[in-house]
Design a protein around this motif. Structure first.
Motif, mmCIF file in Angstrom:
data_model
loop_
_atom_site.group_PDB
_atom_site.id
_atom_site.type_symbol
_atom_site.label_atom_id
_atom_site.label_comp_id
_atom_site.label_asym_id
_atom_site.label_seq_id
_atom_site.Cartn_x
_atom_site.Cartn_y
_atom_site.Cartn_z
ATOM 1 N N SER A 195 0.831 -1.202 0.000
ATOM 2 C CA SER A 195 0.000 0.000 0.000
ATOM 3 C C SER A 195 0.866 1.252 0.000
ATOM 4 N N GLU A 196 0.206 2.401 -0.150
ATOM 5 C CA GLU A 196 0.940 3.668 -0.124
ATOM 6 C C GLU A 196 1.603 3.893 1.237
ATOM 7 N N LYS A 197 1.001 3.342 2.283
ATOM 8 C CA LYS A 197 1.579 3.479 3.627
ATOM 9 C C LYS A 197 2.750 2.525 3.865
ATOM 10 N N ARG A 198 2.871 1.530 3.017
ATOM 11 C CA ARG A 198 3.961 0.545 3.130
ATOM 12 C C ARG A 198 4.051 0.000 4.553
ATOM 13 N N TRP A 199 2.988 -0.693 4.954
ATOM 14 C CA TRP A 199 2.910 -1.280 6.296
ATOM 15 C C TRP A 199 3.662 -2.608 6.271
ATOM 16 N N THR A 200 4.932 -2.562 6.638
ATOM 17 C CA THR A 200 5.829 -3.711 6.520
ATOM 18 C C THR A 200 5.962 -4.453 7.845
ATOM 19 N N VAL A 201 6.593 -5.615 7.780
ATOM 20 C CA VAL A 201 6.868 -6.387 8.994
ATOM 21 C C VAL A 201 7.682 -5.559 9.978
ATOM 22 N N LYS A 202 8.669 -4.841 9.474
ATOM 23 C CA LYS A 202 9.530 -4.026 10.334
ATOM 24 C C LYS A 202 8.712 -2.959 11.061
ATOM 25 N N ARG A 203 7.831 -2.294 10.345
ATOM 26 C CA ARG A 203 7.016 -1.249 10.959
ATOM 27 C C ARG A 203 6.013 -1.849 11.951
ATOM 28 N N TYR A 204 5.456 -2.977 11.609
ATOM 29 C CA TYR A 204 4.528 -3.670 12.499
ATOM 30 C C TYR A 204 5.217 -4.056 13.810
ATOM 31 N N LYS A 205 6.401 -4.635 13.708
ATOM 32 C CA LYS A 205 7.126 -5.044 14.911
ATOM 33 C C LYS A 205 7.552 -3.833 15.743
ATOM 34 N N ASN A 206 7.883 -2.738 15.093
ATOM 35 C CA ASN A 206 8.229 -1.521 15.816
ATOM 36 C C ASN A 206 7.020 -0.999 16.589
ATOM 37 N N LYS A 207 5.858 -1.082 15.949
ATOM 38 C CA LYS A 207 4.619 -0.657 16.617
ATOM 39 C C LYS A 207 4.352 -1.527 17.849
ATOM 40 N N LEU A 208 4.478 -2.838 17.713
ATOM 41 C CA LEU A 208 4.264 -3.744 18.837
ATOM 42 C C LEU A 208 5.206 -3.422 19.994
ATOM 43 N N ARG A 209 6.471 -3.209 19.663
ATOM 44 C CA ARG A 209 7.463 -2.935 20.703
ATOM 45 C C ARG A 209 7.138 -1.638 21.436
ATOM 46 N N LYS A 210 6.775 -0.611 20.685
ATOM 47 C CA LYS A 210 6.511 0.686 21.310
ATOM 48 C C LYS A 210 5.230 0.680 22.132
ATOM 49 N N ILE A 211 4.168 0.095 21.590
ATOM 50 C CA ILE A 211 2.922 0.032 22.341
ATOM 51 C C ILE A 211 3.103 -0.827 23.596
ATOM 52 N N GLY A 212 3.846 -1.919 23.464
ATOM 53 C CA GLY A 212 4.128 -2.766 24.619
ATOM 54 C C GLY A 212 4.883 -2.014 25.698
ATOM 55 N N TYR A 213 5.862 -1.213 25.291
ATOM 56 C CA TYR A 213 6.626 -0.419 26.258
ATOM 57 C C TYR A 213 5.725 0.587 26.964
ATOM 58 N N ALA A 214 4.860 1.250 26.186
ATOM 59 C CA ALA A 214 3.949 2.226 26.786
ATOM 60 C C ALA A 214 3.019 1.554 27.793
ATOM 61 N N ILE A 215 2.406 0.448 27.407
ATOM 62 C CA ILE A 215 1.482 -0.256 28.304
ATOM 63 C C ILE A 215 2.186 -0.678 29.589
ATOM 64 N N SER A 216 3.393 -1.206 29.458
ATOM 65 C CA SER A 216 4.105 -1.723 30.631
ATOM 66 C C SER A 216 4.403 -0.646 31.668
ATOM 67 N N ASN A 217 4.378 0.622 31.247
ATOM 68 C CA ASN A 217 4.734 1.718 32.154
ATOM 69 C C ASN A 217 3.546 2.518 32.680
ATOM 70 N N ILE A 218 2.347 2.228 32.202
ATOM 71 C CA ILE A 218 1.180 2.967 32.689
ATOM 72 C C ILE A 218 0.968 2.655 34.178
ATOM 73 N N GLY A 219 0.953 3.688 34.986
ATOM 74 C CA GLY A 219 0.726 3.517 36.423
ATOM 75 C C GLY A 219 1.908 2.991 37.205
ATOM 76 N N ARG A 220 3.024 2.785 36.551
ATOM 77 C CA ARG A 220 4.186 2.200 37.243
ATOM 78 C C ARG A 220 4.697 3.128 38.352
ATOM 79 N N LYS A 221 4.599 4.413 38.127
ATOM 80 C CA LYS A 221 5.049 5.376 39.134
ATOM 81 C C LYS A 221 4.312 5.180 40.450
ATOM 82 N N GLU A 222 3.017 4.874 40.372
ATOM 83 C CA GLU A 222 2.196 4.731 41.567
ATOM 84 C C GLU A 222 2.244 3.324 42.159
#
Length: 321
Positions: A41-68
């Protein structure tokens, strides 16, 4: 203003909601409009981009509320997941694989093929019941207008019965006024679900979470809160320079967690409300330029940015004494 009522650190747990902006796999689905999210597609949604998205979203989720809580969230409602496969990839990704996450997901008839889902730490939550609720909409010419289902998950959260209702209400794409009736319909459906829970259980604890595509002061949210008698801890979090998503440089607080008042009861060995907030850590924001401070997105139009989402997560902290 942040709500912060109980300060004990006895057993604090995080409940979160996150619209993760188009978590699609790279494969074309003939039955949905996912053509933008394939490698050709025009967005070129590749395996590399998909895996980067998973890694980043996973990192964000793992840190929600961690401070508290010094820990990962126990419960996370999600919006904009394509299917069961992407959820499995997410919970087994780098930053989440150690946390015993399981999930509840049903495919909806949404034309884009995006659904809501419910993630939970299986050491802290046990599912006893789940089901979806579909509500009927029509488009401008009277044809069915399919949208995301509403997901109900009931279970034992640290041995206490709690009911979670996960939402992603119809968008404002055709204008907020022109589409308001769709979100009113969704609000009415949630009220019906809660009324059923109230007749089935004695004083049930209920959490309503989601991307409502409406703010706390919008009619759909106000009628839900007022008609049922709920408490919206997100009520005061929206300001001129803070929210969960931004359109034309104006903030909205579409992502909210709303609860029944019994989360304030001072009963022994029960989960009680402590605080609610937006998780807008600096790493989730654009760090420079015209859009500095706004959500660091995966795409802006067809342009790949490599960020997280166009929404910030929201969360609440519960404490069991």
């Amino acid at each position: 203003m942040k709500f912060n009522i109980f300060k004990s650190k006895t057993n604090k747990q995080t409940v979160a909601f996150y619209n993760i902006e188009n978590l699609f796999d790279i494969y074309n689905d003939d039955f949905t409009r996912d053509d933008d999210y394939i490698p050709t597609s025009e967005k070129r949604w590749t395996v590399k981009r998909y895996k980067n998205k998973l890694r980043k979203i996973g990192y964000a989720i793992s840190n929600i509320g961690r401070k508290e809580t010094n820990s990962h969230p126990a419960i996370i409602g999600l919006a904009e997941v394509e299917n069961e496969a992407v959820i499995k990839d997410l919970i087994t990704s780098k930053h989440l694989k150690e946390y015993n996450y399981s999930f509840v997901h049903y495919d909806s008839q949404d034309e884009r093929g995006i659904d809501v889902a419910f993630l939970y730490d299986s050491k802290k939550f046990e599912v006893t019941h789940s089901e979806i609720f579909t509500f009927t909409l029509t488009d401008e010419v009277g044809l069915p207008d399919y949208t995301r289902d509403i997901l109900l998950v009931s279970g034992l959260f640290l041995d206490e019965k709690i009911h979670f209702i996960v939402n992603h209400w119809p968008s404002r794409r055709s204008g907020d006024v022109a589409t308001e009736h769709k979100r009113i319909t969704a609000s009415n459906q949630v009220q019906s679900i809660i009324n059923h829970l109230n007749t089935t259980y004695n004083n049930p604890k209920i959490v309503v979470m989601g991307d409502f595509n409406d703010d706390p002061f919008s009619n759909s949210i106000k009628q839900l809160v007022n008609n049922i008698g709920l408490f919206n801890p997100m009520d005061t979090l929206l300001s001129i320079d803070r929210g969960t998503t931004c359109h034309n440089f104006e903030w909205n607080l579409f992502d909210q967690i709303i609860i029944t008042h019994n989360f304030f009861e001072r009963k022994a060995k029960t989960l009680r409300f402590v605080k609610a907030d937006i998780y807008d850590a600096d790493f989730l924001k654009q760090y420079d330029g015209k859009y500095k401070g706004l959500p660091y997105r995966t795409y802006v139009g067809k342009s790949y940015k490599g960020g997280y989402s166009d929404h910030f997560p929201v969360y609440m902290i519960l404490n069991k004494k």
